[in-house]
Design an enzyme around this catalytic site. Sequence first.
Site, short mmCIF file in Angstrom:
data_model
loop_
_atom_site.label_atom_id
_atom_site.label_comp_id
_atom_site.label_asym_id
_atom_site.label_seq_id
_atom_site.Cartn_x
_atom_site.Cartn_y
_atom_site.Cartn_z
CD GLN A 132 -2.84 1.23 0.16
OE1 GLN A 132 -3.57 0.28 -0.03
NE2 GLN A 132 -2.88 2.32 -0.63
CG ASP A 218 -5.54 2.72 8.00
OD1 ASP A 218 -6.62 2.45 7.44
OD2 ASP A 218 -4.70 1.85 8.30
N1 NVA Z 1 -4.83 -0.68 8.96
C1 NVA Z 1 -5.86 -1.35 8.21
C2 NVA Z 1 -5.56 -1.33 6.76
C3 NVA Z 1 -6.57 -2.00 5.88
C4 NVA Z 1 -6.19 -2.03 4.44
C5 NVA Z 1 -5.99 -2.78 8.71
O1 NVA Z 1 -4.95 -3.41 9.01
O2 NVA Z 1 -7.11 -3.27 8.84
N1 CP Z 2 -6.01 -0.94 1.17
C1 CP Z 2 -6.16 -2.28 1.17
O1 CP Z 2 -5.21 -3.04 1.36
O2 CP Z 2 -7.43 -2.69 0.91
P1 CP Z 2 -8.03 -4.16 1.05
O3 CP Z 2 -8.12 -4.48 2.50
O4 CP Z 2 -9.38 -4.05 0.39
O5 CP Z 2 -7.12 -5.13 0.33
#
Ligand code: NVA
Ligand code: CP
Length: 304
Positions: A132, A218
Amino acid sequence: MKHFLQLRDLDRGEFEHLFSRTRIIKDRFKNYIAYQPLADRMLAMVFEKSSTRTRVSFEAGIHQLGGSSIVLNTGETQLGRGEPIEDVARVISRMVDIVMIRTFEHSIIERFAAQSRVPVVNGLTNDYHPCQVLADLYTYLEHRGSFAGATVAWIGDGNNMCNTWIQAAEIFDFKLNVCTPGAYGVQGARAAGVDRRHLEIFSRPAQAVAGAHLVTTDVWTSMGFEAEAGARLEAFDGFTVDAALMRLARPEALFMHCLPAHRGEEVTTDVLESAQSVVWDEAENRLHVQKALMEYLLLGKIDT
Ligand code: NVA
Ligand code: CP
Protein backbone atom coordinates in the site's frame (compact mmCIF):
# COMPACT_ATOMS: atom_id res chain seq x y z
CA MET A 1 15.91 -14.38 -4.32
CA LYS A 2 14.25 -11.42 -2.63
CA HIS A 3 11.18 -11.12 -0.43
CA PHE A 4 9.13 -7.95 0.14
CA LEU A 5 8.00 -8.31 3.75
CA GLN A 6 8.58 -4.71 4.78
CA LEU A 7 9.43 -1.56 2.87
CA ARG A 8 13.06 -1.57 3.95
CA ASP A 9 13.63 -4.94 2.26
CA LEU A 10 14.37 -2.85 -0.86
CA ASP A 11 16.75 0.10 -1.17
CA ARG A 12 16.25 3.51 -2.75
CA GLY A 13 17.79 2.41 -6.07
CA GLU A 14 15.43 -0.56 -6.25
CA PHE A 15 12.44 1.71 -5.57
CA GLU A 16 13.55 4.09 -8.28
CA HIS A 17 13.72 1.13 -10.67
CA LEU A 18 10.24 0.00 -9.55
CA PHE A 19 8.76 3.46 -10.06
CA SER A 20 10.25 3.79 -13.51
CA ARG A 21 8.92 0.33 -14.45
CA THR A 22 5.52 1.26 -12.95
CA ARG A 23 5.33 4.26 -15.29
CA ILE A 24 6.04 2.06 -18.32
CA ILE A 25 3.70 -0.76 -17.24
CA LYS A 26 0.89 1.68 -16.39
CA ASP A 27 1.30 3.47 -19.71
CA ARG A 28 1.07 0.18 -21.63
CA PHE A 29 -2.04 -0.82 -19.65
CA LYS A 30 -3.73 2.54 -20.37
CA ASN A 31 -2.96 2.16 -24.06
CA TYR A 32 -4.22 -1.43 -24.26
CA ILE A 33 -0.73 -2.71 -25.14
CA ALA A 34 -0.34 -6.29 -23.95
CA TYR A 35 2.76 -6.89 -21.83
CA GLN A 36 3.11 -10.49 -20.66
CA PRO A 37 6.61 -11.20 -19.33
CA LEU A 38 5.25 -13.59 -16.65
CA ALA A 39 3.58 -16.09 -19.00
CA ASP A 40 3.17 -19.44 -17.21
CA ARG A 41 4.10 -17.94 -13.83
CA MET A 42 1.77 -18.68 -10.93
CA LEU A 43 1.00 -16.42 -7.95
CA ALA A 44 -0.53 -17.95 -4.79
CA MET A 45 -2.36 -15.55 -2.49
CA VAL A 46 -2.96 -16.57 1.13
CA PHE A 47 -5.64 -14.52 2.88
CA GLU A 48 -6.06 -14.83 6.62
CA LYS A 49 -7.96 -11.50 6.66
CA SER A 50 -10.53 -9.89 4.33
CA SER A 51 -9.53 -7.89 1.26
CA THR A 52 -10.93 -6.10 -1.75
CA ARG A 53 -8.10 -3.96 -3.22
CA THR A 54 -5.24 -6.35 -2.48
CA ARG A 55 -7.01 -9.35 -3.95
CA VAL A 56 -8.24 -7.60 -7.10
CA SER A 57 -4.99 -5.74 -7.79
CA PHE A 58 -2.77 -8.83 -7.41
CA GLU A 59 -5.13 -11.11 -9.28
CA ALA A 60 -5.73 -8.69 -12.15
CA GLY A 61 -2.03 -7.78 -12.15
CA ILE A 62 -0.62 -11.29 -12.51
CA HIS A 63 -3.17 -12.11 -15.24
CA GLN A 64 -2.31 -8.93 -17.16
CA LEU A 65 1.37 -9.93 -16.98
CA GLY A 66 0.51 -13.28 -18.57
CA GLY A 67 0.47 -15.38 -15.40
CA SER A 68 -2.20 -17.02 -13.25
CA SER A 69 -3.22 -17.02 -9.61
CA ILE A 70 -4.67 -19.18 -6.88
CA VAL A 71 -6.48 -17.68 -3.88
CA LEU A 72 -6.27 -19.53 -0.58
CA ASN A 73 -8.56 -18.32 2.19
CA THR A 74 -7.38 -19.70 5.52
CA GLY A 75 -10.69 -21.27 6.46
CA GLU A 76 -10.74 -23.32 3.26
CA THR A 77 -7.19 -24.68 3.62
CA GLN A 78 -5.33 -26.91 6.06
CA LEU A 79 -3.86 -23.73 7.59
CA GLY A 80 -7.27 -23.20 9.16
CA ARG A 81 -7.00 -26.68 10.70
CA GLY A 82 -3.62 -26.01 12.25
CA GLU A 83 -1.07 -27.10 9.63
CA PRO A 84 2.20 -25.33 10.55
CA ILE A 85 2.98 -22.30 8.40
CA GLU A 86 6.47 -23.69 7.74
CA ASP A 87 4.98 -26.85 6.18
CA VAL A 88 2.54 -24.82 4.09
CA ALA A 89 5.44 -22.66 2.87
CA ARG A 90 7.52 -25.67 1.85
CA VAL A 91 4.62 -27.20 -0.06
CA ILE A 92 3.18 -24.12 -1.79
CA SER A 93 6.57 -22.77 -2.81
CA ARG A 94 7.39 -26.00 -4.68
CA MET A 95 4.31 -25.47 -6.84
CA VAL A 96 4.10 -21.75 -7.59
CA ASP A 97 6.52 -18.98 -8.54
CA ILE A 98 5.60 -16.22 -6.07
CA VAL A 99 3.44 -15.98 -2.94
CA MET A 100 1.51 -13.07 -1.44
CA ILE A 101 0.31 -13.37 2.15
CA ARG A 102 -2.08 -11.28 4.24
CA THR A 103 -1.98 -12.37 7.86
CA PHE A 104 -1.91 -11.34 11.52
CA GLU A 105 1.46 -11.33 13.37
CA HIS A 106 4.38 -10.28 11.22
CA SER A 107 6.31 -13.29 12.53
CA ILE A 108 3.94 -15.54 10.55
CA ILE A 109 5.05 -14.13 7.19
CA GLU A 110 8.69 -14.20 8.34
CA ARG A 111 8.37 -17.89 9.22
CA PHE A 112 6.75 -18.55 5.85
CA ALA A 113 9.47 -16.66 3.98
CA ALA A 114 12.23 -18.49 5.86
CA GLN A 115 10.99 -21.78 4.36
CA SER A 116 9.92 -20.51 0.94
CA ARG A 117 11.74 -21.38 -2.29
CA VAL A 118 10.07 -18.42 -4.04
CA PRO A 119 9.65 -14.69 -3.36
CA VAL A 120 7.12 -13.78 -0.67
CA VAL A 121 5.21 -10.48 -0.69
CA ASN A 122 3.50 -8.95 2.32
CA GLY A 123 -0.12 -8.15 1.49
CA LEU A 124 -0.59 -6.72 5.03
CA THR A 125 0.35 -7.91 8.50
CA ASN A 126 -0.46 -6.37 11.88
CA ASP A 127 2.88 -4.54 11.63
CA TYR A 128 3.31 -3.48 7.99
CA HIS A 129 1.49 -2.84 4.71
CA PRO A 130 4.35 -2.22 2.27
CA CYS A 131 2.43 -2.73 -1.00
CA GLN A 132 0.00 0.00 0.00
CA VAL A 133 2.73 2.49 0.89
CA LEU A 134 4.52 1.59 -2.35
CA ALA A 135 1.36 2.67 -4.19
CA ASP A 136 1.04 5.78 -2.02
CA LEU A 137 4.63 6.84 -2.68
CA TYR A 138 4.14 6.36 -6.42
CA THR A 139 0.90 8.36 -6.26
CA TYR A 140 2.66 11.21 -4.46
CA LEU A 141 5.39 11.23 -7.11
CA GLU A 142 2.79 11.28 -9.90
CA HIS A 143 1.16 14.35 -8.38
CA ARG A 144 4.18 16.20 -6.98
CA GLY A 145 7.28 14.82 -8.74
CA SER A 146 9.59 14.49 -5.73
CA PHE A 147 9.79 14.00 -1.98
CA ALA A 148 12.50 16.62 -1.60
CA GLY A 149 11.59 18.86 1.35
CA ALA A 150 8.24 17.12 1.86
CA THR A 151 6.39 16.83 5.17
CA VAL A 152 3.82 14.05 5.53
CA ALA A 153 1.35 14.10 8.44
CA TRP A 154 0.02 10.82 9.81
CA ILE A 155 -3.09 11.35 11.97
CA GLY A 156 -4.71 8.45 13.82
CA ASP A 157 -3.70 4.96 14.81
CA GLY A 158 -0.03 4.00 15.16
CA ASN A 159 -0.77 0.92 13.03
CA ASN A 160 0.69 -1.13 10.16
CA MET A 161 0.33 1.79 7.72
CA CYS A 162 1.96 4.24 10.13
CA ASN A 163 4.88 1.86 10.76
CA THR A 164 5.39 1.54 7.01
CA TRP A 165 5.30 5.32 6.50
CA ILE A 166 8.09 5.62 9.10
CA GLN A 167 10.26 3.35 6.95
CA ALA A 168 9.29 5.36 3.86
CA ALA A 169 10.41 8.61 5.49
CA GLU A 170 13.83 7.13 6.20
CA ILE A 171 14.26 5.61 2.72
CA PHE A 172 13.03 8.68 0.79
CA ASP A 173 14.40 11.26 3.23
CA PHE A 174 11.24 13.20 4.01
CA LYS A 175 9.71 14.28 7.31
CA LEU A 176 6.87 12.29 8.88
CA ASN A 177 4.80 14.03 11.57
CA VAL A 178 2.83 11.49 13.58
CA CYS A 179 -0.07 12.30 15.89
CA THR A 180 -1.91 9.46 17.65
CA PRO A 181 -3.90 9.16 20.88
CA GLY A 182 -1.46 8.26 23.67
CA ALA A 183 -2.43 4.62 24.07
CA TYR A 184 -2.31 3.98 20.31
CA GLY A 185 1.04 5.52 19.50
CA VAL A 186 4.05 4.26 17.58
CA GLN A 187 5.76 1.49 19.53
CA GLY A 188 9.00 2.73 21.05
CA ALA A 189 11.11 0.22 19.17
CA ARG A 190 9.87 1.51 15.82
CA ALA A 191 10.65 5.12 16.65
CA ALA A 192 13.97 4.32 18.33
CA GLY A 193 16.91 5.29 16.20
CA VAL A 194 14.79 7.18 13.64
CA ASP A 195 16.30 10.61 13.12
CA ARG A 196 14.15 13.62 14.08
CA ARG A 197 14.53 14.82 10.47
CA HIS A 198 12.43 11.79 9.51
CA LEU A 199 10.02 11.31 12.41
CA GLU A 200 8.47 13.73 14.89
CA ILE A 201 5.69 12.81 17.31
CA PHE A 202 3.03 15.41 18.15
CA SER A 203 0.27 15.37 20.74
CA ARG A 204 -2.24 17.53 18.81
CA PRO A 205 -3.38 16.87 15.21
CA ALA A 206 -3.27 20.62 14.43
CA GLN A 207 0.47 20.72 15.21
CA ALA A 208 1.21 17.65 13.11
CA VAL A 209 -0.55 18.89 9.97
CA ALA A 210 0.82 22.46 10.11
CA GLY A 211 2.60 23.07 6.80
CA ALA A 212 2.24 19.44 5.63
CA HIS A 213 2.39 18.59 1.93
CA LEU A 214 0.38 15.40 2.47
CA VAL A 215 -2.11 14.42 5.18
CA THR A 216 -2.89 10.75 5.60
CA THR A 217 -4.91 8.58 7.94
CA ASP A 218 -6.44 5.12 8.24
CA VAL A 219 -9.21 3.32 10.12
CA TRP A 220 -9.15 3.58 13.90
CA THR A 221 -9.74 -0.16 14.29
CA SER A 222 -7.63 -2.35 12.05
CA MET A 223 -8.47 -5.94 11.15
CA GLY A 224 -7.76 -8.21 14.10
CA PHE A 225 -8.48 -5.50 16.69
CA GLU A 226 -12.28 -5.50 16.44
CA ALA A 227 -12.71 -6.28 20.16
CA GLU A 228 -11.23 -2.85 20.93
CA ALA A 229 -13.53 -0.93 18.55
CA GLY A 230 -15.66 0.69 21.27
CA ALA A 231 -12.71 1.86 23.34
CA ARG A 232 -10.98 3.11 20.21
CA LEU A 233 -13.98 5.21 19.14
CA GLU A 234 -13.67 7.09 22.42
CA ALA A 235 -9.89 7.34 22.42
CA PHE A 236 -9.74 8.73 18.86
CA ASP A 237 -12.25 11.51 19.52
CA GLY A 238 -10.65 14.68 18.10
CA PHE A 239 -8.52 12.80 15.56
CA THR A 240 -10.91 13.05 12.60
CA VAL A 241 -9.33 14.57 9.49
CA ASP A 242 -11.88 17.23 8.58
CA ALA A 243 -11.84 20.35 6.40
CA ALA A 244 -10.74 22.57 9.31
CA LEU A 245 -7.72 20.34 9.94
CA MET A 246 -6.87 20.21 6.21
CA ARG A 247 -6.87 24.02 6.12
CA LEU A 248 -3.88 23.99 8.52
CA ALA A 249 -1.81 22.01 6.02
CA ARG A 250 -0.34 23.65 2.91
CA PRO A 251 -3.05 24.91 0.52
CA GLU A 252 -1.97 22.38 -2.11
CA ALA A 253 -1.69 19.49 0.39
CA LEU A 254 -2.89 16.10 -0.80
CA PHE A 255 -5.04 13.74 1.27
CA MET A 256 -4.48 9.97 1.26
CA HIS A 257 -6.24 7.00 2.86
CA CYS A 258 -5.48 3.37 1.99
CA LEU A 259 -9.21 2.49 2.16
CA PRO A 260 -11.63 1.14 3.17
CA ALA A 261 -12.63 4.43 4.86
CA HIS A 262 -15.10 4.96 7.66
CA ARG A 263 -16.66 8.31 6.77
CA GLY A 264 -17.36 10.38 9.87
CA GLU A 265 -14.72 8.57 11.94
CA GLU A 266 -11.11 9.01 10.79
CA VAL A 267 -12.11 11.26 7.85
CA THR A 268 -15.12 13.33 6.91
CA THR A 269 -16.94 12.76 3.62
CA ASP A 270 -16.07 16.24 2.34
CA VAL A 271 -12.31 15.65 2.79
CA LEU A 272 -12.46 12.18 1.25
CA GLU A 273 -14.38 13.54 -1.75
CA SER A 274 -12.43 16.82 -2.02
CA ALA A 275 -10.15 17.90 -4.86
CA GLN A 276 -7.20 17.36 -2.49
CA SER A 277 -8.08 13.69 -2.03
CA VAL A 278 -6.15 11.23 -4.22
CA VAL A 279 -7.55 8.08 -2.63
CA TRP A 280 -8.83 6.60 -5.91
CA ASP A 281 -5.44 7.11 -7.57
CA GLU A 282 -3.83 5.34 -4.61
CA ALA A 283 -6.18 2.40 -5.02
CA GLU A 284 -5.59 2.14 -8.77
CA ASN A 285 -1.85 2.41 -8.37
CA ARG A 286 -1.83 -0.76 -6.26
CA LEU A 287 -2.32 -2.57 -9.57
CA HIS A 288 0.51 -0.84 -11.40
CA VAL A 289 3.17 -0.85 -8.66
CA GLN A 290 2.52 -4.48 -7.79
CA LYS A 291 2.92 -5.49 -11.44
CA ALA A 292 6.33 -3.78 -11.39
CA LEU A 293 7.11 -5.48 -8.07
CA MET A 294 6.21 -8.98 -9.32
CA GLU A 295 8.21 -8.37 -12.50
CA TYR A 296 11.23 -7.30 -10.42
CA LEU A 297 11.01 -10.16 -7.91
CA LEU A 298 10.70 -12.75 -10.69
CA LEU A 299 12.82 -11.31 -13.50
CA GLY A 300 15.15 -8.80 -11.83
CA LYS A 301 15.94 -5.39 -13.31
CA ILE A 302 14.74 -5.64 -16.89
CA ASP A 303 14.21 -2.73 -19.27
CA THR A 304 12.04 -4.16 -22.01
N1 NVA B 1 -4.83 -0.68 8.96
C1 NVA B 1 -5.86 -1.35 8.21
C2 NVA B 1 -5.56 -1.33 6.76
C3 NVA B 1 -6.57 -2.00 5.88
C4 NVA B 1 -6.19 -2.03 4.44
C5 NVA B 1 -5.99 -2.78 8.71
O1 NVA B 1 -4.95 -3.41 9.01
O2 NVA B 1 -7.11 -3.27 8.84
N1 CP C 1 -6.01 -0.94 1.17
C1 CP C 1 -6.16 -2.28 1.17
O1 CP C 1 -5.21 -3.04 1.36
O2 CP C 1 -7.43 -2.69 0.91
P1 CP C 1 -8.03 -4.16 1.05
O3 CP C 1 -8.12 -4.48 2.50
O4 CP C 1 -9.38 -4.05 0.39
O5 CP C 1 -7.12 -5.13 0.33
